[in-house]
Enzyme design. Structure first.
Site, PDB file in Angstrom:
ATOM      1  N   LYS A   1      -1.730  -4.766   5.339  1.00 36.53           N
ATOM      2  CA  LYS A   1      -1.714  -4.062   4.055  1.00 36.53           C
ATOM      3  C   LYS A   1      -3.100  -4.035   3.416  1.00 36.53           C
ATOM      4  CE  LYS A   1       2.766  -4.148   4.426  1.00 36.53           C
ATOM      5  NZ  LYS A   1       3.722  -3.076   4.357  1.00 36.53           N
TER       6      LYS A   1
HETATM    7  C1  LIG Z   1       3.711  -8.045   8.707  1.00 35.94           C
HETATM    8  C2  LIG Z   1       4.379  -6.715   8.659  1.00 35.94           C
HETATM    9  N1  LIG Z   1       4.627  -6.078   9.808  1.00 35.94           N
HETATM   10  C3  LIG Z   1       5.216  -4.879   9.830  1.00 35.94           C
HETATM   11  C4  LIG Z   1       5.625  -4.254   8.668  1.00 35.94           C
HETATM   12  C5  LIG Z   1       6.259  -2.901   8.750  1.00 35.94           C
HETATM   13  O1  LIG Z   1       5.351  -1.898   8.377  1.00 35.94           O
HETATM   14  P1  LIG Z   1       5.872  -0.513   7.800  1.00 35.94           P
HETATM   15  O2  LIG Z   1       6.669  -0.847   6.589  1.00 35.94           O
HETATM   16  O3  LIG Z   1       4.654   0.252   7.488  1.00 35.94           O
HETATM   17  O4  LIG Z   1       6.726   0.085   8.836  1.00 35.94           O
HETATM   18  C6  LIG Z   1       5.385  -4.886   7.443  1.00 35.94           C
HETATM   19  C7  LIG Z   1       5.764  -4.300   6.135  1.00 35.94           C
HETATM   20  O5  LIG Z   1       5.763  -3.186   5.848  1.00 35.94           O
HETATM   21  C8  LIG Z   1       4.724  -6.124   7.433  1.00 35.94           C
HETATM   22  O6  LIG Z   1       4.425  -6.724   6.283  1.00 35.94           O
HETATM   23  N1  LIG Z   2       6.740  -4.826   4.514  1.00 34.96           N
HETATM   24  C1  LIG Z   2       6.361  -4.395   3.230  1.00 34.96           C
HETATM   25  C2  LIG Z   2       7.432  -3.597   2.572  1.00 34.96           C
HETATM   26  C3  LIG Z   2       6.848  -2.536   1.720  1.00 34.96           C
HETATM   27  O1  LIG Z   2       6.268  -1.596   2.517  1.00 34.96           O
HETATM   28  P1  LIG Z   2       5.147  -0.592   2.082  1.00 34.96           P
HETATM   29  O2  LIG Z   2       4.271  -0.514   3.270  1.00 34.96           O
HETATM   30  O3  LIG Z   2       5.841   0.651   1.752  1.00 34.96           O
HETATM   31  O4  LIG Z   2       4.411  -1.117   0.891  1.00 34.96           O
HETATM   32  C4  LIG Z   2       5.927  -5.610   2.449  1.00 34.96           C
HETATM   33  O5  LIG Z   2       5.488  -6.536   3.076  1.00 34.96           O
HETATM   34  O6  LIG Z   2       5.988  -5.639   1.250  1.00 34.96           O
END
Ligand SMILES: Cc1ncc(COP(=O)(O)O)c(C=O)c1O
Ligand SMILES: N[C@@H](CCOP(=O)(O)O)C(=O)O
Length: 465
Positions: free
Chosen positions: A112
């Site tokens: 993120k």
């Molecule tokens: C460590 C981790 N891996 C994978 C994901 C999944 O990613 P996305 O929500 O973009 O599919 C998340 C949260 O979104 C996450 O925090």
């Molecule tokens: N896995 C995410 C969930 C939110 O997803 P986002 O990518 O739309 O912000 C988290 O860790 O908060």
């Protein structure tokens, strides 16, 4: 570049306005009006560039008309200068064909940061003249929360309210959010799941009373700028593995469909992506959708991969929009029906098209643990459980032998120490940059999983100034 809503009736916006808006006023998600194209020569020219220069080349078309190349470069330098690895997102080889793309070298140790460090800079730039006070409301299953808070804590003109599902994030994840005591940061633990929290955030954007009292924005991947920044590392990795002369496959641990959608955009822009593997845990709505067309949300099952404990994947709407020929009215109809029934069937023609690029796999806890051990024994790496879901899927699906398979390593193993220790016997140490996380005071509000209670809390905190 102009941005249009997936539901067809919100105003078209430029990059600045789309970033500040977060969610479109018709409930849809903003997407670029056209996918910019990079030719083979453009991609070849990325070879040897560092991360920041790659980012500038890939993102310039998306910010055209709002930011110059030099302005974008300065923002990227500020954002990626805070990463602890010089390569920002380094590739690590596990065996002759499997690679990890390490996305966790930012300040809060998850992928993120790649987008949220930049988004923090963009907010600052766009609000720099003062005038507007932005209220950011976000939902997190653990990682977005700390990355967003890190990116905006202490910034003028911004207040952030972050909702997390109480008891369903790791202790490290919770403390990374709740020990930030800056006055503009408000953590809320709700009695419910991430899906409940995300639904409340979206409802707030459509709430006339809230909209008149607040200038709302989003830090979740519903905000286009989040995804834009994530496209970059697909190019960065693929070029290092031989693109454009060689195809590359990516396996992406998936929850809200943001990260893998960024890979889809890279492919639409011209990157030779052989396959995008959507790896889910037992909260498998995306696997069911892509394998059988069944996009129906059950209840969320807590797992050792809490950040992926999601059943309603916001960004799937962006893919459906393309698959439906960018027919906003059709998507508005489909999403209204989904909101009502919590289920929809993906039409066969759309499914066939999606399967041309996407594969999927559902990885349960045992398969995840096996992948953690495989990475440890064969690859010499201690990885995190979410990355292990991606790796398990990468190893389970058949991809042509001459195509390298890159698994996105989305978090540092120290964020999920208990699960990693259970599978590998190794308890990853907390990196020094987290400091005395377990000695710091925590502050957060506990609220019922009730929209009115959350809205009332946000409005009263903002009114208190
Ligand atoms: C460590 C981790 N891996 C994978 C994901 C999944 O990613 P996305 O929500 O973009 O599919 C998340 C949260 O979104 C996450 O925090
Ligand atoms: N896995 C995410 C969930 C939110 O997803 P986002 O990518 O739309 O912000 C988290 O860790 O908060």
């Amino acid at each position: 570049m102009q941005y249009i809503s997936t539901r067809g009736s919100a105003p078209t916006l430029d990059f600045r306005a789309a970033t500040l808006a977060g969610l479109a006023s018709d409930g849809g998600l903003y997407v670029p009006a056209v996918w910019p194209q990079m030719s083979a020569a453009d991609i070849r020219a990325l070879a040897g560039l560092d991360y920041v220069e790659t980012a500038v080349r890939v993102m310039t078309p998306f910010v055209a008309g709002v930011l110059s190349e030099d302005e974008l470069r300065a923002l990227c330098q500020a954002a990626y200068g805070r990463f602890s690895h010089d390569a920002v997102t380094p590739l690590v080889q596990l065996d002759h064909r499997h690679w990890l793309l390490e996305l966790f070298h930012g300040p809060t140790l998850a992928f993120k940061d790649v987008a949220l460090q930049l988004l923090g800079q963009l907010f600052e730039k766009f609000l720099g003249g003062g005038g507007t006070d932005l209220t950011i409301v976000g939902a997190t299953s653990g990682d977005t929360g700390s990355a967003a808070i890190e990116a905006v804590a202490g910034r003028e003109h911004i207040r952030i309210f972050m909702l997390h599902p109480e008891g369903r994030v790791s202790d490290v994840q919770r403390r990374q959010m709740t020990t930030v005591l800056a006055p503009n940061v408000h953590n809320i633990a709700i009695d419910g799941s991430f899906d409940d929290a995300q639904a409340m955030v979206k409802r707030l954007f459509g709430d006339a009373e809230a909209r008149s009292a607040l200038t709302l924005s989003a830090v979740n991947s519903i905000n286009w700028a989040r995804l834009m920044a994530q496209i970059v590392y697909y190019f960065y990795a693929a070029v290092r593995l031989g693109a454009p002369g060689r195809q590359v496959a990516f396996s992406v641990p998936t929850g809200n469909f943001g990260d893998v959608f960024a890979g889809y955009v890279a492919a639409r822009m011209g990157l030779p992506v052989a396959r995008l593997i959507v790896a889910t845990n037992v909260n498998d709505i995306l696997h069911r959708a892509l394998s059988s067309g069944d996009y129906s949300a059950g209840s969320v099952t807590p797992t050792a991969t809490p950040s992926m404990d999601i059943q309603v994947s916001s960004n799937f709407e962006r893919l459906l929009f393309d698959l439906a020929g960018r027919d906003g009215a059709a998507i508005a109809g489909m999403m209204d029906a989904f909101d009502r029934d919590r289920a929809m069937s993906i039409p066969a023609d759309m499914l066939t098209e999606a399967r041309g690029l996407f594969s999927s796999a559902r990885i349960d806890g045992d398969a995840m643990s096996l992948a953690l051990r495989w990475a440890q024994e064969k690859g010499g790496q201690i990885i995190d459980p979410h990355s292990a879901v991606g790796l398990a899927a990468a190893r389970a699906l058949e991809i042509d032998a001459d195509i390298p398979v890159v698994t996105l390593a989305t978090a540092h193993p120290a964020k999920f120490r208990d699960a990693v220790e259970r599978a590998t016997g190794v308890r990853p140490a907390l990196p020094a940059r987290l400091g005395n996380l377990f000695d710091r005071e925590e502050r957060y509000e506990r609220l019922p999983g009730d929209y009115d209670a959350v809205k009332a809390y946000i409005l009263s905190e903002v009114a208190r100034g």
